[in-house]
Write a protein that holds these residues in place. Structure first.
Motif, PDB file in Angstrom:
ATOM      1  N   ALA A  62      -0.160  -7.915   6.349  1.00  0.00           N
ATOM      2  CA  ALA A  62       0.155  -9.239   5.659  1.00  0.00           C
ATOM      3  C   ALA A  62       0.288  -8.954   4.390  1.00  0.00           C
ATOM      4  O   ALA A  62       1.193  -9.950   3.843  1.00  0.00           O
ATOM      5  CB  ALA A  62      -0.816 -10.381   6.671  1.00  0.00           C
ATOM      6  N   VAL A  63      -0.845  -8.416   3.753  1.00  0.00           N
ATOM      7  CA  VAL A  63      -0.935  -8.600   2.139  1.00  0.00           C
ATOM      8  C   VAL A  63       0.332  -8.010   1.778  1.00  0.00           C
ATOM      9  O   VAL A  63       0.945  -8.208   0.761  1.00  0.00           O
ATOM     10  CB  VAL A  63      -2.149  -7.734   1.962  1.00  0.00           C
ATOM     11  N   LEU A  64       0.997  -6.841   2.383  1.00  0.00           N
ATOM     12  CA  LEU A  64       2.361  -6.178   2.196  1.00  0.00           C
ATOM     13  C   LEU A  64       3.224  -7.273   2.234  1.00  0.00           C
ATOM     14  O   LEU A  64       4.278  -7.330   1.347  1.00  0.00           O
ATOM     15  CB  LEU A  64       2.277  -4.883   2.919  1.00  0.00           C
ATOM     16  N   THR A  65       3.413  -7.854   3.238  1.00  0.00           N
ATOM     17  CA  THR A  65       4.644  -8.953   3.402  1.00  0.00           C
ATOM     18  C   THR A  65       4.406  -9.886   2.576  1.00  0.00           C
ATOM     19  O   THR A  65       5.688 -10.382   1.760  1.00  0.00           O
ATOM     20  CB  THR A  65       4.313  -9.604   4.926  1.00  0.00           C
ATOM     21  N   ALA A  66       3.252 -10.482   1.973  1.00  0.00           N
ATOM     22  CA  ALA A  66       3.068 -11.168   0.944  1.00  0.00           C
ATOM     23  C   ALA A  66       3.463 -10.764  -0.510  1.00  0.00           C
ATOM     24  O   ALA A  66       4.384 -11.458  -1.271  1.00  0.00           O
ATOM     25  CB  ALA A  66       1.759 -12.050   0.716  1.00  0.00           C
ATOM     26  N   VAL A  68      -8.799 -10.467  -1.068  1.00  0.00           N
ATOM     27  CA  VAL A  68      -8.962  -9.802   0.054  1.00  0.00           C
ATOM     28  C   VAL A  68      -9.208  -8.390  -0.146  1.00  0.00           C
ATOM     29  O   VAL A  68     -10.196  -7.797   0.418  1.00  0.00           O
ATOM     30  CB  VAL A  68      -7.565  -9.926   0.713  1.00  0.00           C
ATOM     31  N   LEU A  69      -8.784  -7.671  -1.352  1.00  0.00           N
ATOM     32  CA  LEU A  69      -9.161  -6.240  -1.643  1.00  0.00           C
ATOM     33  C   LEU A  69     -10.370  -6.082  -1.977  1.00  0.00           C
ATOM     34  O   LEU A  69     -11.273  -5.170  -1.895  1.00  0.00           O
ATOM     35  CB  LEU A  69      -8.036  -6.012  -2.819  1.00  0.00           C
ATOM     36  N   ASP A  70     -10.944  -7.119  -2.800  1.00  0.00           N
ATOM     37  CA  ASP A  70     -12.377  -7.027  -3.387  1.00  0.00           C
ATOM     38  C   ASP A  70     -13.440  -7.019  -2.027  1.00  0.00           C
ATOM     39  O   ASP A  70     -14.246  -6.391  -1.966  1.00  0.00           O
ATOM     40  CB  ASP A  70     -12.746  -8.194  -4.007  1.00  0.00           C
ATOM     41  N   ALA A  71     -12.926  -7.971  -1.000  1.00  0.00           N
ATOM     42  CA  ALA A  71     -13.834  -8.154   0.165  1.00  0.00           C
ATOM     43  C   ALA A  71     -13.635  -6.669   1.102  1.00  0.00           C
ATOM     44  O   ALA A  71     -14.514  -6.063   1.360  1.00  0.00           O
ATOM     45  CB  ALA A  71     -13.376  -8.943   1.039  1.00  0.00           C
ATOM     46  N   ALA A  72     -12.303  -6.111   1.020  1.00  0.00           N
ATOM     47  CA  ALA A  72     -11.990  -4.903   1.923  1.00  0.00           C
ATOM     48  C   ALA A  72     -12.877  -3.748   1.017  1.00  0.00           C
ATOM     49  O   ALA A  72     -13.575  -2.999   2.058  1.00  0.00           O
ATOM     50  CB  ALA A  72     -10.676  -4.668   1.787  1.00  0.00           C
ATOM     51  N   ALA A  73     -13.123  -3.526   0.043  1.00  0.00           N
ATOM     52  CA  ALA A  73     -13.669  -2.531  -0.536  1.00  0.00           C
ATOM     53  C   ALA A  73     -15.264  -2.745  -0.284  1.00  0.00           C
ATOM     54  O   ALA A  73     -16.160  -1.630  -0.231  1.00  0.00           O
ATOM     55  CB  ALA A  73     -13.718  -2.534  -2.115  1.00  0.00           C
ATOM     56  N   ARG A  74     -15.894  -3.947   0.108  1.00  0.00           N
ATOM     57  CA  ARG A  74     -17.154  -4.079   0.290  1.00  0.00           C
ATOM     58  C   ARG A  74     -17.500  -3.552   1.801  1.00  0.00           C
ATOM     59  O   ARG A  74     -18.693  -3.418   2.239  1.00  0.00           O
ATOM     60  CB  ARG A  74     -17.803  -5.666   0.160  1.00  0.00           C
ATOM     61  N   PHE A  75     -16.532  -3.629   2.562  1.00  0.00           N
ATOM     62  CA  PHE A  75     -16.500  -3.131   4.068  1.00  0.00           C
ATOM     63  C   PHE A  75     -15.891  -1.927   4.473  1.00  0.00           C
ATOM     64  O   PHE A  75     -15.466  -1.754   5.703  1.00  0.00           O
ATOM     65  CB  PHE A  75     -16.293  -4.375   4.790  1.00  0.00           C
ATOM     66  N   ASP A  76     -15.831  -1.069   3.480  1.00  0.00           N
ATOM     67  CA  ASP A  76     -15.511   0.174   3.626  1.00  0.00           C
ATOM     68  C   ASP A  76     -13.806   0.150   4.189  1.00  0.00           C
ATOM     69  O   ASP A  76     -13.388   0.870   4.970  1.00  0.00           O
ATOM     70  CB  ASP A  76     -16.378   1.058   4.698  1.00  0.00           C
ATOM     71  N   ASP A  86      -3.949   0.827  -0.804  1.00  0.00           N
ATOM     72  CA  ASP A  86      -3.540   1.961   0.166  1.00  0.00           C
ATOM     73  C   ASP A  86      -4.625   2.164   1.208  1.00  0.00           C
ATOM     74  O   ASP A  86      -4.377   2.080   2.747  1.00  0.00           O
ATOM     75  CB  ASP A  86      -3.788   3.362  -0.764  1.00  0.00           C
ATOM     76  N   ALA A  87      -5.906   2.000   0.982  1.00  0.00           N
ATOM     77  CA  ALA A  87      -7.296   2.006   2.064  1.00  0.00           C
ATOM     78  C   ALA A  87      -7.111   1.092   2.965  1.00  0.00           C
ATOM     79  O   ALA A  87      -7.413   1.434   4.022  1.00  0.00           O
ATOM     80  CB  ALA A  87      -8.371   2.194   1.205  1.00  0.00           C
ATOM     81  N   LEU A  88      -6.700  -0.069   2.587  1.00  0.00           N
ATOM     82  CA  LEU A  88      -6.935  -1.269   3.527  1.00  0.00           C
ATOM     83  C   LEU A  88      -5.487  -1.282   4.352  1.00  0.00           C
ATOM     84  O   LEU A  88      -6.014  -1.531   5.653  1.00  0.00           O
ATOM     85  CB  LEU A  88      -6.381  -2.526   2.695  1.00  0.00           C
TER      86      LEU A  88
END
Length: 646
Positions: free
Chosen positions: A580-584, A540-548, A214-216
Motif C-alpha cells: 500500500a505504501v508503494l501504491t501511495a 510507517v517506515l519509522d514504525a517498521a524499523a522498530r518491529f524488525d 525495501d525491508a518493509l
C-alpha cells in the motif's frame, strides 16, 4: 483468565499452521505451540543436553515460515570463558505441521559423549481456549505413539535418526572435536487432508535510497505469501497469526485490496470464497441476512463462543463490492468478474435495505460491535460513554457510498441494468451523511447512536472516508487536518488523546493499526493531500524499523511504539501496508478496462530515489524508477496499457 501475550514470541507461519515459541525455541506453556487449523499439535517441546537446557544466545527469522535458534552449553567442552559446544535449532513450518533440526556442534578439543533428549507433548487445545487463557486439560506424551483426541484429532512424530529406544526421544551420541551431530524431528497433524501451498510466490520488490522501504516490502510480501490459504480452490489471505488464521470477510478483503500490486489472484479467490457463503436467510443465531458477507469462518472442531460461520460484520458487504471493482480495474479478467456480478447485486441490495444509514445492533450471542473496531468499548463518546446501538459508523457510510458507485460502474461495464439508480442512491447517502454526521468542531462523528446522537470522539475512522468520493474537497481537507492531529510519530492513533477513554495501549482507543494508517494514507493521496501522505509514509517506515519490519496487528500509540502484548504478528492487512505504501508513493491508479495506468509519484519523494520491479498489473509487470524529485523512468510495463504521467 488473561489472554496470553505474544510480543516476545518468535512466530513461523504457513497457513493454516503457525508455530510460536519464546526466543529460546522451547515450548513451555501459555500460547507456545505448533497449531494446525486452530488446534494445537504440539504444546510442549523441551530439548536438553546432559539434562540441562542450553543457554540461548541468538534467534533470527530466516523467512516467514522458518527460524534459527542458537544456544550454548557452558558446562560442556573446554575449560575457559569461551563456549565450545553449541546447539542449533532450525525450525520450519508447513501447512500440516513442522520440522525442527537439532544440531549439536563440538568446537572443543576433546571428544564429547552426551545424551540429547526432547520432551514433547500435546493437549489438542483449540485456539479459542488458548486465546482465553483457559486450562486446556491434560497432555499426551508424544515420545511414544500418542492416542488420538476424543474427537479424532491425531498427531504423528517422526525422528531421523530414530531414538535409542521406543517410547522416548533420547539419543546417546559421541561427537568428535570440530564435528557435529543432527536429528530431524517432524510433527504432523494427520487427521486433516494434505494441503498444497497455493499460488506462486509474489515477485514485487523495491530498491530505495531509504532501505527501510525495501525491508518493509520484502517482509510484507513474504508474510502475505505465508498467509495464503484456500477454501477449496479459492485462495485468500488468512487474517493473522495466531488468533485469526482463517477466512475473515473484512480483514481478508482489505488485505487483498491493499495487496493488489502483488496481483489479482488472491482478490479473486477471496471474492469467490465469500460469495460461496453469502447470506441467503435471516438467522439471529449467526447474524446471517440475505446478501450479507460473513465475518469469519472457523473449523467446527475449533469454533469457540461464536458460530463456525458468523456474519456479525456491518462493513464486509460494501467492501466485497469495491474489492470486485478494484480487482477488475487491476486486471482480473472479465470472465472471472462476470460470475461475481449476481453476488455484487445481492450485496448492494443488502446495503439499500437499511433505513437511512447502514447500521447494526449487537446481539447477545455475537460481537458487541460490528465495525473494524469491534471490541466492547471500541465506539465511545468523547466523554468516555460507551455508544449505545443501533450504531451507524461513519466509515461504513463511506464504504457504502463507494460500493454503490463501484457497483454502478461494474453493472454498466457488463451491460447490466441499475447503474443510474445506484448512483442516485449514493448521492442521497452523501446528502444524508452531510446533514447528520458533521460535528460542531468540523469533523465527522465516529457514529450516530441509537437515539440519533452524534458519537463525537475524533477517531481514525474518519480517515477511511478519504478517497471514497463521499466528501467534498473542502470536507476532505478538514478530515485531513484532523487526521494530522491524530498522528503519533509512528502512525495514526485510533482516537484522539483528548478523549476521556484514551489509552495508548488499548485495543481500539489510542493504539496505532498499520492497516488503518495505510487506508488513510491511500485516501490522502487520492484526495490530493500529498504532503500529509509523505509524513505518514515516513511514520510507517519509522514504525517498521522498530518491529524488525514485520509490522504487528497494532502497537501502542504514544511517542514510542510499545508492543501491544496480545497482537497478532504477522497480520495480513498489516503485512499489506508495504504494497500500500508503494501504491501511495507512486500515485498509482490502474484502469485495465480503459487501458490506462496513471503514475503521479509523491514529489519530493519521502524515501529518496527508488525502483520498483515485479508490480503486477493484469497479466504483466511494471518496472519503474522514480528519482528523488519525482521524475519517472519506465523500464518495462504490461502490454496494451498506456502509461500516463502528469
Amino acid at each position: 483468565m488473561a489472554q496470553p501475550y505474544l510480543h516476545e514470541h518468535v512466530t513461523c507461519v504457513a497457513a493454516p499452521a503457525t508455530w510460536l515459541s519464546d526466543r529460546s525455541g522451547q515450548l513451555r506453556g501459555g500460547a507456545d505451540g505448533l497449531y494446525v487449523d486452530d488446534r494445537r499439535v504440539l504444546s510442549r517441546l523441551i530439548v536438553t543436553v546432559e539434562g540441562a537446557e542450553p543457554v540461548p544466545v541468538q534467534v533470527r527469522r530466516t523467512g516467514a515460515a522458518s527460524a534459527r535458534f542458537t544456544a550454548v552449553l557452558p558446562a560442556l567442552g573446554d575449560d575457559g570463558p569461551d563456549p565450545t559446544v553449541t546447539l542449533d535449532r532450525r525450525r520450519e513450518v508447513g501447512p500440516r505441521g513442522g520440522t525442527e533440526t537439532l544440531t549439536l556442534t563440538n568446537l572443543s578439543h576433546a571428544t564429547l559423549t552426551v545424551e540429547i533428549a526432547a520432551t514433547c507433548e500435546t493437549d489438542y487445545a483449540t485456539m479459542g481456549a488458548v486465546k482465553d487463557g483457559r486450562d486446556t486439560g491434560s497432555t499426551v506424551d508424544l515420545g511414544g505413539t500418542p492416542a488420538a483426541a476424543r474427537d479424532g484429532m491425531r498427531v504423528s512424530v517422526t525422528a531421523d535418526p530414530a531414538p535409542d529406544a521406543a517410547g522416548a526421544l533420547r539419543w546417546r551420541v559421541t561427537v568428535a572435536p570440530r564435528d557435529s551431530w543432527s536429528v530431524l524431528l517432524g510433527f504432523t497433524r494427520t487427521d486433516v487432508a494434505p494441503i498444497t501451498r497455493v499460488a506462486e510466490p509474489s515477485r514485487l520488490r523495491v530498491t530505495a535510497d531509504d532501505r527501510r522501504l525495501d525491508a518493509l516490502v520484502r517482509t510484507g510480501v513474504e508474510d502475505l505469501d505465508a498467509l495464503r490459504h484456500a477454501d477449496g480452490e479459492h485462495v485468500y489471505y488468512a487474517a493473522g497469526s495466531p488468533w485469526y488464521l482463517t477466512l475473515f470477510g473484512r480483514d481478508s478483503l482489505w488485505a487483498a485490496r491493499l495487496a493488489l500490486p502483488l496481483g489479482t489472484a488472491v482478490a479473486a479467490g477471496t471474492l469467490r470464497a465469500l460469495a460461496g457463503r453469502q447470506g441467503v436467510r435471516h438467522d439471529p443465531e449467526t447474524d446471517e441476512e440475505p446478501g450479507k458477507i460473513l465475518h469469519e469462518v472457523r473449523p467446527v472442531d475449533a469454533a469457540h463462543w461464536l458460530p463456525p460461520v458468523y456474519y456479525g460484520t456491518v462493513d464486509a458487504t460494501a467492501l466485497f463490492v469495491s474489492t470486485a471493482a478494484d480487482a477488475y480495474r487491476w486486471g482480473l479478467p472479465a470472465a472471472e468478474v462476470e460470475p461475481l456480478l449476481p453476488h455484487v447485486e445481492r450485496a448492494l441490495a443488502w446495503l439499500a435495505g437499511h433505513d437511512g444509514f447502514i447500521a447494526y445492533q449487537s446481539s447477545a450471542k455475537g460481537l458487541a460491535n460490528h465495525g473494524w473496531k469491534d471490541s466492547g468499548d471500541g465506539v465511545q463518546h468523547a466523554d468516555g460513554r460507551i455508544a449505545k446501538g443501533p450504531l451507524a459508523l461513519c466509515e461504513v457510510q463511506g464504504y457504502a457510498y463507494r460500493a454503490a458507485v463501484d457497483g454502478a460502474w461494474l453493472l454498466e461495464a457488463f451491460g447490466r441494468p441499475g447503474a443510474a439508480g445506484w448512483r442516485d442512491w449514493a448521492r442521497g447517502l452523501a446528502e444524508r451523511f452531510r446533514s447528520a454526521f458533521w460535528c460542531p468542531g468540523g469533523y465527522p462523528a465516529v457514529a450516530l447512536d441509537g437515539a440519533g446522537e452524534q458519537v463525537d470522539s475524533i477517531t481514525s475512522n474518519i480517515g477511511h472516508l478519504l478517497g471514497t468520493g463521499l466528501l467534498t474537497p473542502g470536507e476532505s481537507a478538514r478530515v485531513a487536518g484532523h487526521l494530522a492531529g491524530l498522528r503519533s510519530p509512528f502512525g495514526i492513533r485510533t482516537i484522539a488523546p483528548s478523549s476521556a477513554g484514551y489509552n495508548f495501549l488499548s485495543y481500539h482507543l489510542g493504539s496505532v493499526w498499520p492497516h488503518d494508517t495505510a487506508i488513510a494514507l491511500l485516501g490522502l493521496v487520492r484526495d490530493g493531500h500529498r504532503q500529509d501522505a509523505a509524513v505518514v509514509i515516513r511514520a510507517v517506515l519509522d514504525a517498521a524499523a522498530r518491529f524488525d519490519f514485520r509490522l504487528p496487528e497494532l502497537f501502542g500509540g504514544d511517542d514510542g511504539p510499545a508492543p501491544y502484548p496480545a497482537s497478532c504478528r504477522p497480520q495480513a492487512w498489516a503485512a499489506a501496508a508495504g504494497p500500500a505504501v508503494l501504491t501511495a508513493l507512486l500515485g498509482l491508479d490502474v484502469d485495465m478496462p480503459a487501458g490506462l495506468l496513471r503514475l503521479a509519484p509523491l514529489s519530493p519523494s519521502p524515501v529518496g530515489a527508488y525502483r520498483v520491479r515485479g508490480l503486477r498489473v493484469g497479466g504483466g509487470e511494471l518496472d519503474v524508477s522514480i528519482s528523488a524529485d519525482g521524475a519517472v523512468t519506465v523500464h518495462d510495463g504490461p502490454a496494451g496499457l498506456t502509461i500516463v504521467q502528469p
